[in-house]
Write an enzyme that holds these catalytic residues in place. Structure first.
Site, short mmCIF file in Angstrom:
data_model
loop_
_atom_site.label_atom_id
_atom_site.label_comp_id
_atom_site.label_asym_id
_atom_site.label_seq_id
_atom_site.Cartn_x
_atom_site.Cartn_y
_atom_site.Cartn_z
N PHE A 1 44.24 16.92 73.89
CA PHE A 1 43.00 17.57 74.67
C PHE A 1 42.62 18.77 73.91
O PHE A 1 41.67 19.34 74.17
CB PHE A 1 43.05 17.80 76.12
CG PHE A 1 44.22 17.95 76.62
CD1 PHE A 1 43.79 19.42 76.57
CD2 PHE A 1 45.74 17.35 76.84
CE1 PHE A 1 45.26 20.27 77.50
CE2 PHE A 1 46.67 18.56 77.50
CZ PHE A 1 46.40 19.66 78.05
N ARG B 1 38.10 24.00 92.23
CA ARG B 1 38.09 22.47 91.14
C ARG B 1 37.95 21.06 91.98
O ARG B 1 37.76 20.69 91.33
CB ARG B 1 39.65 22.52 90.39
CG ARG B 1 39.47 23.90 89.83
CD ARG B 1 41.15 23.68 88.86
NE ARG B 1 41.64 24.75 87.69
CZ ARG B 1 42.45 25.13 87.05
NH1 ARG B 1 43.66 24.60 87.84
NH2 ARG B 1 42.66 25.51 86.24
N ARG C 1 46.41 30.65 92.71
CA ARG C 1 45.82 29.70 92.56
C ARG C 1 45.75 28.19 93.46
O ARG C 1 45.17 27.59 93.21
CB ARG C 1 46.87 29.61 91.66
CG ARG C 1 47.87 30.05 90.19
CD ARG C 1 46.96 28.67 89.14
NE ARG C 1 47.39 27.66 88.97
CZ ARG C 1 47.60 27.03 87.45
NH1 ARG C 1 46.73 27.57 86.73
NH2 ARG C 1 48.41 25.86 87.13
N LYS D 1 34.43 28.95 84.17
CA LYS D 1 34.22 28.47 82.99
C LYS D 1 32.74 28.15 82.11
O LYS D 1 31.93 28.32 83.23
CB LYS D 1 35.02 27.55 82.48
CG LYS D 1 37.10 28.06 82.47
CD LYS D 1 37.37 26.84 82.72
CE LYS D 1 39.35 26.64 82.85
NZ LYS D 1 40.00 25.42 82.43
N HIS E 1 39.30 29.26 85.51
CA HIS E 1 40.99 28.86 84.91
C HIS E 1 41.78 30.19 86.39
O HIS E 1 40.83 31.38 86.53
CB HIS E 1 40.97 29.68 83.16
CG HIS E 1 42.57 30.24 83.01
ND1 HIS E 1 43.02 29.19 82.54
CD2 HIS E 1 43.02 31.28 83.28
CE1 HIS E 1 44.65 30.17 82.16
NE2 HIS E 1 44.87 31.89 82.93
N THR F 1 43.99 21.16 88.94
CA THR F 1 44.22 21.40 87.37
C THR F 1 42.60 20.22 87.41
O THR F 1 41.87 20.26 86.99
CB THR F 1 44.78 20.62 86.49
OG1 THR F 1 46.20 22.23 85.91
CG2 THR F 1 44.63 20.97 85.46
O1 CDP Z 1 45.04 25.14 84.18
P1 CDP Z 1 45.48 24.81 84.24
O2 CDP Z 1 46.83 25.80 84.32
O3 CDP Z 1 45.28 24.62 86.09
O4 CDP Z 1 46.49 24.01 83.32
P2 CDP Z 1 46.72 23.36 81.85
O5 CDP Z 1 47.94 21.68 82.20
O6 CDP Z 1 47.33 24.97 81.43
O7 CDP Z 1 45.99 22.79 80.80
C1 CDP Z 1 44.73 24.04 80.16
C2 CDP Z 1 42.98 23.27 80.90
O8 CDP Z 1 43.31 22.68 79.80
C3 CDP Z 1 43.49 23.05 82.08
O9 CDP Z 1 42.32 23.74 82.82
C4 CDP Z 1 42.15 21.87 81.28
O10 CDP Z 1 40.14 22.11 81.90
C5 CDP Z 1 42.13 21.01 80.67
N1 CDP Z 1 43.27 19.70 80.27
C6 CDP Z 1 42.52 18.91 80.09
O11 CDP Z 1 41.22 18.58 79.80
N2 CDP Z 1 43.29 17.62 79.54
C7 CDP Z 1 44.41 17.75 80.49
N3 CDP Z 1 45.51 16.37 80.34
C8 CDP Z 1 44.94 18.73 80.59
C9 CDP Z 1 44.63 20.23 80.94
MG MG Z 2 47.53 26.39 82.68
#
Ligand code: CDP
Ligand code: MG
Length: 247
Positions: A64, A122, A102, A14, A147, A108
Site C-alpha cells: 500500500f 478514525r 492515539r 490528512k 496521523h 488504524t
Molecule cells: O497510522 P497508524 O500508525 O495507525 O498505522 P500504520 O500501520 O503506521 O499505517 C500508516 C497509514 O497507512 C495508516 O494510517 C493508513 O492510512 C495507511 N494504511 C493503509 O492504507 N493500508 C494498510 N493496510 C495499512 C495502513
Molecule cells: Mg504508524
C-alpha cells in the site's frame, strides 16, 4: 498504572479530513477540555514526495506504500486541484500525550474503529479501493483522517522531521538543540556548504537546530543525497518551497 510522562506527539490532519471540512471537529476532539494536552506547534504543509516518503519510511516496500504517498501528498484527494493539496501538522504537548491522542484517534482501520471504538476520529474514516490506470482494483487504502505518533521514538523522529526548533516555543522544547556553525544549502539533490547560484539556504551559522540533526549534517558534510537520514534532516527546511521540482 503507568507513570505520567511529559510527552509531545505529532498529529497530521490528512487531506481527506481537510476535503470533508473536518478540521474543526478534529481540533475539538483533541482539545485541552477533552484530554489536557496543549498545542506546541502548527503549520499548513503542501507535502512533497520526499516528506511523504520520509514520514512513512517504515512502510517502504509494502503493497500500500504508493497509495499512501498519493494520500499524504494530497494527489489522491485532489488529482486536478494541486493547490488544495495540504495537511495541517500539529505538535501536542502534555502528560501521556502520545497515548491520549492515539486513543482519541482510534484504530488504524476505520472499519475496525467503527466496530471497536465508535466515536473515535478514525471511526468517521473510510476504506477505498485503489485502482490502476485501467481502472482495475489493485488494493485498498485506509483514509483515516489523522496521523498520530505511535510511541516515544516515533514521536521524536516525526516532530524533528516536520518541525524546526524555532517552530516550537522554547519553554516547550523536549529535545536537545544546538547552534549551527556552518552554512548548508541544497541544489538539485546535493547538499552544499555554501550558497551557490540558485541554491536553497537550509541553515546559516547561528541558527538553532536539533542536536541530532547537527550530528547528521556534520557527519555527512557535502554531497549528493543518497542516505535517507540526511533527507529526513533537510526536508523540513524545504517545506512549502516553490522550487519543488528539486524536492
Ligand atoms: O497510522 P497508524 O500508525 O495507525 O498505522 P500504520 O500501520 O503506521 O499505517 C500508516 C497509514 O497507512 C495508516 O494510517 C493508513 O492510512 C495507511 N494504511 C493503509 O492504507 N493500508 C494498510 N493496510 C495499512 C495502513
Ligand atoms: Mg504508524
Amino acid at each position: 498504572m503507568k507513570k505520567n510522562r511529559l510527552q509531545q506527539t505529532l498529529v497530521l490532519i490528512k487531506p481527506d479530513a481537510l476535503k470533508n471540512s473536518m478540521t474543526g471537529y478534529v481540533l475539538s476532539q483533541l482539545s485541552e477540555v477533552h484530554c489536557g494536552i496543549r498545542f506546541a506547534g502548527a503549520k499548513i504543509v503542501n507535502v512533497s514526495h520526499m516528506m511523504a516518503e520520509e514520514h512513512y519510511v517504515e512502510h517502504q516496500g509494502k503493497p500500500f506504500f504508493q497509495a499512501l504517498i498519493d494520500y499524504l501528498t494530497g494527489a489522491a484527494h485532489y488529482p486536478d486541484e494541486a493547490w488544495k493539496r495540504r495537511v495541517i501538522a500539529l505538535v501536542y504537548h502534555g502528560e501521556n500525550a502520545i497515548e491520549k491522542v492515539r486513543r482519541i484517534a482510534g484504530p488504524t482501520n476505520p472499519h475496525d474503529a467503527r466496530e471497536t471504538q465508535p466515536g473515535s476520529i478514525r471511526s468517521l474514516g473510510t476504506v477505498v479501493s485503489v485502482r490502476d490506470k485501467r481502472g482495475k482494483i489493485v488494493g485498498e487504502r485506509m483514509d483515516n483522517l489523522v496521523h498520530a505518533s505511535a510511541d516515544e521514538p516515533a514521536a521524536e523522529r516525526e516532530i524533528k522531521l516536520w518541525f524546526k526548533p524555532n517552530d516550537i516555543p522554547p519553554a516547550m522544547h523536549l529535545f536537545d538543540t544546538g547552534i549551527c556553525q556552518d552554512m548548508f544549502s541544497f541544489q538539485k539533490g546535493r547538499i552544499l556548504k555554501n550558497h551557490q547560484g540558485d541554491s536553497i539556504c537550509l541553515l546559516a551559522p547561528g541558527d538553532t537546530v536539533w542536536t541530532s540533526d547537527l550530528d547528521t549534517l556534520n557527519t555527512f558534510g557535502e554531497g549528493k543525497l543518497s542516505d535517507h537520514s540526511v533527507k529526513s534532516v533537510i526536508v523540513k527546511y524545504l517545506i512549502n518551497e516553490t522550487r519543488d521540482s528539486w524536492v
